[in-house]
Design a protein around this motif. Structure first.
Motif, short mmCIF file in Angstrom:
data_model
loop_
_atom_site.label_atom_id
_atom_site.label_comp_id
_atom_site.label_asym_id
_atom_site.label_seq_id
_atom_site.Cartn_x
_atom_site.Cartn_y
_atom_site.Cartn_z
N ILE A 34 0.88 -1.18 0.00
CA ILE A 34 0.00 0.00 0.00
C ILE A 34 0.91 1.22 0.00
O ILE A 34 1.76 1.37 0.88
CB ILE A 34 -0.91 0.05 1.25
CG1 ILE A 34 -1.68 -1.25 1.41
CG2 ILE A 34 -1.87 1.24 1.15
CD1 ILE A 34 -2.53 -1.31 2.68
N SER A 35 0.74 2.08 -1.01
CA SER A 35 1.61 3.24 -1.11
C SER A 35 0.90 4.48 -0.58
O SER A 35 -0.15 4.87 -1.10
CB SER A 35 2.02 3.43 -2.57
OG SER A 35 3.02 4.41 -2.62
N LEU A 36 1.47 5.06 0.47
CA LEU A 36 0.88 6.28 1.04
C LEU A 36 1.83 7.45 0.80
O LEU A 36 1.97 8.35 1.62
CB LEU A 36 0.62 6.09 2.54
CG LEU A 36 -0.28 4.91 2.91
CD1 LEU A 36 -0.42 4.78 4.42
CD2 LEU A 36 -1.65 5.04 2.27
N GLY A 37 2.51 7.39 -0.34
CA GLY A 37 3.53 8.39 -0.63
C GLY A 37 3.04 9.52 -1.52
O GLY A 37 3.61 10.61 -1.52
N ALA A 38 1.97 9.28 -2.28
CA ALA A 38 1.61 10.23 -3.34
C ALA A 38 0.93 11.49 -2.81
O ALA A 38 0.07 11.41 -1.94
CB ALA A 38 0.70 9.56 -4.35
N GLY A 39 1.31 12.62 -3.38
CA GLY A 39 0.71 13.89 -2.97
C GLY A 39 -0.38 14.32 -3.92
O GLY A 39 -0.37 15.47 -4.37
#
Ligand SMILES: Cc1ncc(COP(=O)(O)O)c(C=O)c1O
Length: 400
Positions: A34-39
């Motif tokens: 799960i990627s919670l990096g994107a702005g």
């Protein structure tokens, strides 16, 4: 003679993009990540905005725009600043760029000489120092603390200013901390700036529409009108209207600066995409219910994430006023041993171990100039956020 420019050796690639890349690689190997990096908001651009672009194409609005932007958009920007921020800018004092990012870059390009200093409160959006360096200036970091809500204080600002200071960069609500300044907090900073007439303020208000609860957004030139003639007020449609891919940002400021930025843009892009500009006219002038609805969704997600992170052992997560990021401290797990047997010595170790052990991709705080923290973007579904927080709780509980 080196082929690549010296300027390139001064900048580093984006840490947030590196995290996204690492997450993609693990996913490609079949890992559940799960990627919670994107702005960027996970919503689609509203239909009225898409239709405005389609209509513009059909009308044949497909030619070069005027360099600083099409007249209806510059009028819409001036009207927005008056309506929402009580700022008096004429359309001729506005400029449209290819994203807020380009506005910032052009402002630095137009004003920085070697040795000029730019005060950047830390934690900061990763691009500010790199842009300053690319344009030949020197970033000067002004630290904040978790205890004062990651906000710059008058005392720290005063200490950071020197005769070489050209700009103070303000970003409220902030990427990465979500911190937003109250009227009183801005007034205190304005008090310092009034004492130093050579310092300009570049205020990045990109997340203006994403503030929660009873918090009211303010921007510095509105709070202290005496600063209007040395402030560049920047904003954009990317975050508020889910238009990241349309690449439209804008700003308003004193005529001399706007002219200089127009000159740079004339030799660079000739102006932002005409069709996207017509879409932005509709975003600013059209119905605003999209913004109100998403704000409520983001607030629910923020509350969920903050509450679940504060139940994770060793994690402390303050409640941010806005944007779609939280910036918890992981100081409580430093020195503990991860599942791989490695001792976690800093926030970079923490995010690496978390990604390896639980497949949750977040960005380490030191990339934003202040740690040990990490940034979570909650611009994703509640289900994924809940699952991520369960994994983070499991991870911190497993540390030895
Ligand atoms: C604080 C801040 N300013 C500016 C930008 C750039 O916005 P744009 O997509 O309009 O270039 C971003 C995007 O992440 C941001 O977080």
């Amino acid at each position: 003679m080196a082929f690549l420019a010296d300027a390139l050796s001064r900048v580093k690639p984006s840490a947030t993009i590196a995290v996204a890349q690492k997450a993609r690689e693990l996913k490609a190997q079949g890992r559940d990540v799960i990627s919670l990096g994107a702005g960027e908001p996970d919503f689609d651009t509203p239909d009225n905005v898409k239709n405005a672009a389609i209509d513009a194409i059909r009308r044949g609005e497909t030619k070069y725009p005027p360099v600083s932007g099409i007249v209806p958009l510059r009028e819409a920007i001036a009207a927005k600043f008056k309506r929402e921020n009580n700022l008096d800018y004429s359309p001729s004092q506005t400029i449209v760029g290819t994203g807020g990012k380009q506005i910032l870059f052009n402002a630095f390009m137009a004003t920085l000489n070697p040795g000029d200093e730019v005060v950047i409160p830390a934690p900061y959006w990763v691009s500010y120092p790199e842009m300053v360096l690319l344009c030949g200036g020197t970033p000067v970091f002004a630290d904040t603390t978790i205890d004062n809500g990651f906000k710059l204080t008058a005392e720290v600002l005063e200490k950071a200013i020197t005769p070489k200071t050209k700009w103070l960069v303000m970003n409220s609500p902030s990427n990465p901390s979500g911190a937003a300044y109250t009227r009183e907090e801005l007034r205190a900073l304005a008090g310092v700036l009034l004492k130093h007439p050579h310092v300009w303020t570049l205020t990045d208000d990109m997340y203006e529409h994403l503030t929660y609860g009873d918090f009211t957004f303010h921007t510095i030139a509105e709070v202290e009108p005496a600063l209007l003639d040395r402030t560049l007020t920047m904003n954009g449609v990317s975050k508020a209207y889910a238009m990241t891919g349309w690449r439209i940002g804008y700003a308003a400021g004193p005529a001399q600066l706007m002219k200089a930025m127009d000159t740079i843009q004339s030799q660079q892009t000739s102006g932002a995409c005409t069709i996207a500009q017509w879409a932005a006219v509709e975003a600013l002038n059209g119905p605003q219910d999209f913004v109100t609805r998403n704000k409520a969704i983001f607030q629910g997600r923020r509350d969920l994430v903050v509450s679940m992170l504060n139940q994770a052992a060793g994690i402390k997560c303050p409640v941010p006023e806005g944007a779609f990021y939280v910036y918890p401290s992981c100081a409580g797990v430093i020195g503990r041993k991860g599942p791989s047997g490695k001792v976690i010595t800093d926030d970079q170790d923490f995010v690496t171990e978390l990604l390896e052990a639980e497949g949750v991709a977040v960005v380490h705080g030191s990339a934003f100039g202040l740690g040990p923290n990490f940034r979570i973007s909650y611009a994703t579904s509640e289900e994924l956020l809940e699952e991520s927080c369960i994994r983070i709780q499991r991870f911190t509980a497993s540390l030895m």
